[in-house]
Design an enzyme around this catalytic site. Structure first.
Site, PDB file in Angstrom:
ATOM      1  N   ASP A  24      -8.378  12.213  -1.209  1.00 48.94           N
ATOM      2  CA  ASP A  24      -7.949  11.977   0.174  1.00 48.94           C
ATOM      3  C   ASP A  24      -8.158  13.285   0.934  1.00 48.94           C
ATOM      4  OD1 ASP A  24      -6.748  10.720   2.410  1.00 48.94           O
ATOM      5  OD2 ASP A  24      -4.847  11.713   1.951  1.00 48.94           O
TER       6      ASP A  24
ATOM      7  N   GLU B  99     -12.899   8.212   0.778  1.00 49.04           N
ATOM      8  CA  GLU B  99     -12.919   7.398   1.999  1.00 49.04           C
ATOM      9  C   GLU B  99     -14.208   7.607   2.778  1.00 49.04           C
ATOM     10  OE1 GLU B  99      -8.710   6.647   4.006  1.00 49.04           O
ATOM     11  OE2 GLU B  99      -8.991   8.750   3.531  1.00 49.04           O
TER      12      GLU B  99
ATOM     13  N   CYS C 174       3.597  -0.187  -7.213  1.00 53.75           N
ATOM     14  CA  CYS C 174       3.729  -1.645  -7.319  1.00 53.75           C
ATOM     15  C   CYS C 174       2.728  -2.413  -6.463  1.00 53.75           C
ATOM     16  CB  CYS C 174       5.149  -2.077  -6.958  1.00 53.75           C
ATOM     17  SG  CYS C 174       5.580  -1.833  -5.216  1.00 53.75           S
TER      18      CYS C 174
ATOM     19  N   ASP D 112       0.228  11.939   0.828  1.00 43.04           N
ATOM     20  CA  ASP D 112      -1.184  12.215   0.558  1.00 43.04           C
ATOM     21  C   ASP D 112      -1.578  11.924  -0.890  1.00 43.04           C
ATOM     22  OD1 ASP D 112      -1.597  13.060   3.208  1.00 43.04           O
ATOM     23  OD2 ASP D 112      -0.839  15.059   2.738  1.00 43.04           O
TER      24      ASP D 112
END
Length: 377
Positions: free
Chosen positions: A183, A277, A333, A359
């Site tokens: 990230d 990304e 989850c 982050d």
């Protein structure tokens, strides 16, 4: 695996060689501008442009009229023509804007020449270049493979560099069976899914105070030169200060490039799959509050380095769609916990009550999404 690899070195030409370099750069620029003008005129008259071969034949005639064109490397002039033809090809394919005239006032001046009959070669601590002969250079590493071409450039700082493009064999790196999600950020340059945070060194910010001081001096000297009725190109004090400012910018650029190279190599070496990304950097740069910080971190350059190194060494890059809500999903989850403002750096999942660093959680989600895309392909 055969790849094209670039090697960049600083060269130290003699005064005589500097003059010839300036002539070659000037002649290459003249040829580009001369045929760009002809190309534009022909297009206006006929609706069709010229071709590389037509311009090449015309260049031969032009050399007979303008004898000084024969003083420089002929391949450099041909390369200038080829660059013009390629620029028009990309323009008609709507890949870039129309080619523009080159100016001698541009910060970076360069020309490109091709290797034929061993006219470009490394001999001990010197490099052989067409017309220039042997030029002393800083040999920081060996050049492996078949040399294809060389680009000589003069930076705004007045330093000369040569970039050698060679076709060379690259060995694939050993598999590590490791994957990583990245990230990219501003406070921290990169946050990795293994919990590491890579510091944003803020190279420009650290030099900002000194840069502002030297740029103010440059502005004052420009005003003084104009008051004295001098052309800035002839104002020695202005040009001296201009080179000083350029050296500071060059130092920042070199520091950043070194950091990006080391980090990208370390990541590619230790991981088989890298998930990252697909950032809309151009769009982000329109945000005036963040543009300076985004430009300083050089996300695009980092991603480019990751991509070509992964291709060289047999690793895999997976790009996640830019609208993927990596910061909003619980990595424990999978619950979509809702949008959070940038001020929220830590949060707790309302379902499984896992505590997250914003982050690190995002980088874990990027890794999971990347592996999902890879497995479903």
């Amino acid at each position: 695996m055969l790849v094209n690899k670039a090697y960049k070195f600083r060269i130290y030409p003699t005064k005589k060689q500097e003059i010839l370099l300036a002539k070659t750069i000037g002649c290459s620029r003249f040829v580009f501008n001369h045929f760009l003008k002809q190309w534009n005129e022909t297009y206006k008259e006929t609706g069709k442009g010229l071709t590389y071969h037509a311009c090449s034949a015309e260049l031969t005639k032009l050399k007979k009229e303008l004898i000084w064109l024969k003083e420089v490397d002929s391949i450099a002039l041909q390369s200038s023509l080829k660059n013009l033809a390629d620029a028009y090809t990309r323009f008609f394919k709507k890949q870039n804007k129309a080619p523009r005239f080159k100016s001698k006032k541009n910060d970076v001046q360069s020309y490109t020449t091709k290797e034929t009959n061993h006219n470009i070669a490394i001999i001990d601590n010197r490099i052989k270049l067409p017309k220039l002969g042997l030029v002393r250079f800083a040999k920081s590493r060996e050049v492996y493979g078949r040399i294809l071409r060389a680009t000589v450039r003069r930076n705004p700082s007045g330093k000369y560099f040569v970039s050698i493009l060679a076709e060379t064999h690259v060995q694939l790196l050993e598999k590590t069976d490791a994957s990583i999600g990245i990230d990219l950020g501003i406070t921290d340059f990169a946050i990795l899914s293994d919990g590491r945070k890579i510091d944003n060194h803020k190279f420009t910010s650290k030099m900002e105070k000194k840069l502002k001081r030297e740029q103010r001096k440059l502005s004052r000297r420009a005003l003084q030169a104009k008051k004295n009725g001098m052309n800035l190109l002839d104002a020695k004090n202005y040009q001296k200060q201009k080179r000083k400012v350029a050296k500071l910018h060059e130092r920042v650029m070199n520091q950043r490039d070194d950091f990006l190279n080391k980090l990208s190599t370390e990541i590619i070496k230790n991981h088989d799959i890298v998930c990252i990304e697909d950032l809309n950097t151009k769009g982000m740069l329109r945000n005036h509050k963040l543009a300076k910080s985004i430009a300083d971190v050089s996300w695009s350059a980092f991603v480019s380095k990751l991509e070509y190194k992964a291709k060289w060494y047999g690793k895999t890059i997976v790009k996640i769609r830019r609208w993927f809500p990596s910061s909003q999903i619980c990595s424990a989850c999978g619950q979509l916990a809702g949008k959070k403002t940038l001020e929220i750096r830590k949060w707790t999942c309302p379902v499984c009550h896992a505590q997250h660093d914003r982050d690190i959680n995002a980088s874990k989600n990027i890794l999971a999404e990347g592996l999902r895309i890879l497995n479903s392909a």
